[in-house]
Design an enzyme around this catalytic site. Structure first.
Site, mmCIF file in Angstrom:
data_model
loop_
_atom_site.group_PDB
_atom_site.id
_atom_site.type_symbol
_atom_site.label_atom_id
_atom_site.label_comp_id
_atom_site.label_asym_id
_atom_site.label_seq_id
_atom_site.Cartn_x
_atom_site.Cartn_y
_atom_site.Cartn_z
ATOM 1 N N GLY A 46 11.466 34.842 -37.954
ATOM 2 C CA GLY A 46 12.737 35.072 -38.042
ATOM 3 C C GLY A 46 12.684 36.944 -38.379
ATOM 4 O O GLY A 46 12.323 36.619 -39.850
ATOM 5 N N GLN A 51 17.185 43.210 -42.287
ATOM 6 C CA GLN A 51 15.863 43.269 -43.596
ATOM 7 C C GLN A 51 15.467 44.435 -43.564
ATOM 8 O O GLN A 51 14.888 44.835 -44.160
ATOM 9 C CB GLN A 51 15.454 42.257 -43.010
ATOM 10 N N CYS A 88 13.589 32.570 -46.357
ATOM 11 C CA CYS A 88 13.803 33.960 -45.480
ATOM 12 C C CYS A 88 12.769 35.146 -46.415
ATOM 13 O O CYS A 88 12.239 34.946 -47.184
ATOM 14 C CB CYS A 88 15.060 34.533 -45.879
ATOM 15 N N LEU A 89 12.395 36.092 -45.196
ATOM 16 C CA LEU A 89 11.728 37.058 -45.467
ATOM 17 C C LEU A 89 11.330 37.543 -46.695
ATOM 18 O O LEU A 89 11.150 38.664 -48.006
ATOM 19 C CB LEU A 89 10.762 37.713 -44.538
ATOM 20 N N HIS A 130 20.238 31.402 -38.914
ATOM 21 C CA HIS A 130 20.051 31.709 -39.796
ATOM 22 C C HIS A 130 20.040 33.590 -40.155
ATOM 23 O O HIS A 130 20.506 33.919 -40.594
ATOM 24 C CB HIS A 130 18.083 31.347 -40.522
ATOM 25 N N GLU A 131 19.115 33.705 -38.790
ATOM 26 C CA GLU A 131 19.275 35.533 -38.998
ATOM 27 C C GLU A 131 20.713 35.849 -38.343
ATOM 28 O O GLU A 131 20.736 37.051 -38.287
ATOM 29 C CB GLU A 131 17.747 35.270 -37.572
ATOM 30 N N HIS A 134 22.351 36.408 -40.931
ATOM 31 C CA HIS A 134 22.170 37.926 -42.290
ATOM 32 C C HIS A 134 22.902 39.204 -41.179
ATOM 33 O O HIS A 134 22.800 40.087 -42.408
ATOM 34 C CB HIS A 134 20.497 38.314 -41.780
HETATM 35 NI NI NI Z 1 16.441 35.479 -43.692
#
Ligand code: NI
Length: 156
Positions: A46, A51, A88-89, A130-131, A134
């Protein structure tokens, strides 16, 4: 399509509340394609627009069932509970235990600005939570139980 630079934890853009998308534009279509490419390249499941430095309510998700594009996502129902490792990226190489609902239903718009309902269990439920976090400036690290730990990924 082009890869975008993924912002890392500590970047102020990751703490901001994102704005709703009210109108589809060619620029947003390009952003969606770039976000998908960036997510796949980074081997994530995701990615949220902040991000990549864009404060819009847009996320892409693929838990192995094909790409999902969610614009202005809203979780309308959440139940059950799962506790598991989450990463998380924007914080590569780290993970932590987070408790999330095990089943969520979200309403959103797709890339044609059509209303869709997405239902997810297990990893998809976790990814949706999670997304969407953000988009309100929240990182999973705020919800971690215990310590973050290092994870290693196999190189291709
Ligand atoms: Ni993330």
């Amino acid at each position: 399509m082009a890869l975008r630079t993924i912002r890392m934890q500590g970047d102020a853009v990751l703490t901001k509340k994102c704005r709703e998308i009210t109108e589809m534009t060619p620029k947003i279509q390009v952003l969606i394609d770039d976000m998908l490419e960036t997510m796949y390249e980074a081997q994530g499941v995701g990615l949220a627009a902040p991000q990549v430095g864009i404060l819009k309510r847009l996320v892409v998700i693929d838990v192995g069932e094909g790409p999902l594009v969610l614009i202005n996502p809203q979780i309308v129902s959440a139940d059950g509970e799962q506790t598991g490792g989450e990463g998380c990226l924007s914080l590569p190489g780290m993970a932590g235990q987070v408790t999330r609902p095990n089943h969520v239903i979200a309403k959103a718009l797709d890339r044609d600005m059509k209303e869709i309902t997405v239902e997810g269990t297990d990893l998809l439920a976790r990814a949706i939570c999670h997304e969407t976090d953000h988009l309100d400036g929240h990182m999973y690290t705020e919800f971690v139980e215990g310590e973050l730990y290092e994870v290693s990924y196999e190189e291709d």
